[in-house]
Design a protein around this motif. Structure first.
Motif, PDB file in Angstrom:
ATOM      1  N   GLN A 131     -36.303  18.788  17.935  1.00 31.49           N
ATOM      2  CA  GLN A 131     -36.420  20.096  18.490  1.00 31.49           C
ATOM      3  C   GLN A 131     -36.945  20.984  17.486  1.00 31.49           C
ATOM      4  N   LEU A 132     -37.067  20.491  16.208  1.00 28.16           N
ATOM      5  CA  LEU A 132     -37.827  21.388  15.133  1.00 28.16           C
ATOM      6  C   LEU A 132     -39.209  21.249  15.142  1.00 28.16           C
ATOM      7  N   GLN A 133     -40.181  22.211  15.209  1.00 28.28           N
ATOM      8  CA  GLN A 133     -41.373  21.879  15.093  1.00 28.28           C
ATOM      9  C   GLN A 133     -42.051  21.154  13.372  1.00 28.28           C
ATOM     10  N   VAL A 134     -43.017  20.640  13.602  1.00 33.18           N
ATOM     11  CA  VAL A 134     -43.206  19.716  12.232  1.00 33.18           C
ATOM     12  C   VAL A 134     -43.324  20.713  11.075  1.00 33.18           C
ATOM     13  N   GLU A 135     -43.765  21.838  11.089  1.00 36.36           N
ATOM     14  CA  GLU A 135     -43.717  22.937   9.871  1.00 36.36           C
ATOM     15  C   GLU A 135     -42.327  22.944   9.059  1.00 36.36           C
ATOM     16  N   HIS A 136     -41.277  22.791  10.102  1.00 40.19           N
ATOM     17  CA  HIS A 136     -39.960  22.790   9.369  1.00 40.19           C
ATOM     18  C   HIS A 136     -39.325  21.549   9.085  1.00 40.19           C
ATOM     19  N   LEU A 171     -41.689   1.737  16.465  1.00 42.20           N
ATOM     20  CA  LEU A 171     -40.311   2.339  16.207  1.00 42.20           C
ATOM     21  C   LEU A 171     -40.244   3.841  16.933  1.00 42.20           C
ATOM     22  N   VAL A 172     -39.377   3.803  17.836  1.00 42.80           N
ATOM     23  CA  VAL A 172     -39.008   5.268  18.221  1.00 42.80           C
ATOM     24  C   VAL A 172     -37.712   5.660  17.592  1.00 42.80           C
ATOM     25  N   ILE A 173     -37.715   6.962  16.898  1.00 44.42           N
ATOM     26  CA  ILE A 173     -36.963   7.547  16.405  1.00 44.42           C
ATOM     27  C   ILE A 173     -36.350   8.840  17.141  1.00 44.42           C
ATOM     28  N   ASP A 174     -35.409   8.938  17.777  1.00 45.67           N
ATOM     29  CA  ASP A 174     -35.162  10.081  18.719  1.00 45.67           C
ATOM     30  C   ASP A 174     -33.947  10.863  17.848  1.00 45.67           C
ATOM     31  N   GLU A 175     -34.022  12.211  18.169  1.00 44.25           N
ATOM     32  CA  GLU A 175     -33.199  13.169  17.387  1.00 44.25           C
ATOM     33  C   GLU A 175     -33.279  13.446  16.289  1.00 44.25           C
ATOM     34  N   TRP A 176     -34.559  13.589  15.715  1.00 47.55           N
ATOM     35  CA  TRP A 176     -34.835  13.768  14.455  1.00 47.55           C
ATOM     36  C   TRP A 176     -34.498  15.236  13.862  1.00 47.55           C
ATOM     37  N   ILE A 204     -43.238  14.055  18.823  1.00 47.51           N
ATOM     38  CA  ILE A 204     -42.946  14.871  20.104  1.00 47.51           C
ATOM     39  C   ILE A 204     -41.877  16.103  19.485  1.00 47.51           C
ATOM     40  N   CYS A 205     -42.650  17.212  19.677  1.00 40.56           N
ATOM     41  CA  CYS A 205     -41.660  18.347  19.320  1.00 40.56           C
ATOM     42  C   CYS A 205     -41.282  19.429  20.589  1.00 40.56           C
ATOM     43  N   GLY A 206     -40.191  19.780  20.437  1.00 37.46           N
ATOM     44  CA  GLY A 206     -40.060  21.009  21.571  1.00 37.46           C
ATOM     45  C   GLY A 206     -38.466  21.102  21.935  1.00 37.46           C
ATOM     46  N   PRO A 207     -38.222  22.168  22.700  1.00 39.99           N
ATOM     47  CA  PRO A 207     -36.662  22.484  22.808  1.00 39.99           C
ATOM     48  C   PRO A 207     -36.008  21.387  23.757  1.00 39.99           C
ATOM     49  N   THR A 208     -34.574  21.764  23.673  1.00 45.76           N
ATOM     50  CA  THR A 208     -34.045  20.597  24.294  1.00 45.76           C
ATOM     51  C   THR A 208     -34.118  20.757  25.663  1.00 45.76           C
ATOM     52  N   GLY A 209     -34.057  19.478  26.368  1.00 44.95           N
ATOM     53  CA  GLY A 209     -34.292  19.483  27.968  1.00 44.95           C
ATOM     54  C   GLY A 209     -35.778  19.565  28.323  1.00 44.95           C
ATOM     55  N   ILE A 210     -36.700  19.419  27.275  1.00 43.74           N
ATOM     56  CA  ILE A 210     -38.167  19.688  27.744  1.00 43.74           C
ATOM     57  C   ILE A 210     -38.701  18.376  28.130  1.00 43.74           C
ATOM     58  N   GLY A 211     -38.199  17.059  27.864  1.00 45.02           N
ATOM     59  CA  GLY A 211     -38.519  15.708  28.074  1.00 45.02           C
ATOM     60  C   GLY A 211     -39.198  14.883  27.123  1.00 45.02           C
ATOM     61  N   LYS A 212     -38.780  15.201  25.826  1.00 46.02           N
ATOM     62  CA  LYS A 212     -39.419  14.544  24.712  1.00 46.02           C
ATOM     63  C   LYS A 212     -38.843  13.000  24.663  1.00 46.02           C
TER      64      LYS A 212
END
Length: 244
Positions: free
Chosen positions: A200-205, A164-169, A104-112
């Motif tokens: 917050q980073l897209q997978v390609e990064h 396993l949920v890993i938050d803030e990758w 799950i990728c997206g900017p801060t506050g988007i509900g990830k």
């Protein structure tokens, strides 16, 4: 007339669902219209529902989810490119039984984190073991584990957890030890368990953020290739006029 001692006996036998159902039946004037088998079936159903509820409560407690998110409360109205069809497929739990991952990728506050916890909640309901961790706390815990002897025990706990949920990758640069820890975690889980990651980073990064090309290849090979991606974008849900 025998209901009262029978109810007590059911409690003694640790069958509270059946006890409550039997007491309820005694208060229903229509219950006599049912056969013995039908009444017994209702008692068994109530006990099964009671046990499932207790087990799910225990699973959720062990999971330690950051947010009390449920699939029913997910906001599909906010314009954040949430793929509703994909999310609905994830709700079936097939991705867990197939040992796939969710990114799950997206900017801060988007509900990830909320979406990750909603998926984890659903996995608990479906009977799976779940654990929520923040990467910024998991990696220091593993580093401490090397010193106090709990390292292998923690790795074993992560390996056996079904979801396993890993938050803030990728919030901070990784040390070499951290990169190797992640490889250990994902190597243990590859093809046997499922992982949810928010970033917050897209997978390609992600490859560049890991920092070592060889280890990045190995980590992402185990993580990304069998994954569903929710790629979000839009305004923050934390604004007062647009609550989650």
């Amino acid at each position: 007339m025998l209901n009262h001692p029978t109810v007590e006996r059911l409690h003694q036998l640790r069958l509270p669902g059946m006890a409550r159902a039997l007491a309820s039946q005694a208060q229903s004037p229509e219950i006599g219209q049912l056969s013995f088998e039908e009444r017994l079936g209702l008692l068994v159903d109530c006990e099964a529902a009671e046990r499932e509820s207790r087990q799910n409560t225990a699973r959720l407690k062990r999971a330690g989810l950051k947010q009390a998110a449920t699939p029913e409360d997910v906001n599909f109205r906010h314009p954040r490119r949430l793929d509703r069809a994909l999310f609905a497929r994830l709700m079936t739990g097939r991705w867990v039984s197939d040992h796939q991952n969710v990114l799950i990728c997206g900017p801060t506050g988007i509900g990830k984190t909320y979406l990750a916890c909603a998926l984890a909640n659903q996995a608990c309901r479906q009977g799976h073991s779940v654990l929520y961790v923040r990467l910024t706390r998991l990696l220091p815990a593993l580093a401490i584990g090397r010193g106090d002897g709990s390292y292998l025990k923690l790795l074993a706990q992560l390996a056996k957890t079904e979801v396993l949920v890993i938050d803030e990758w990728a919030l901070a640069p990784l040390s070499d030890d951290s990169r190797r820890d992640l490889l250990e975690i994902f190597d243990d889980r590859h093809g046997t368990r499922s992982t949810i990651i928010t970033s917050q980073l897209q997978v390609e990064h992600w490859h560049a953020s890991i920092g070592d090309p060889t280890l990045a290849d190995a980590i992402l090979d185990r993580l990304v290739h069998q994954a569903h991606t929710l790629d979000l974008d839009g305004e923050s849900l934390r604004k007062p006029e647009k609550p989650v």
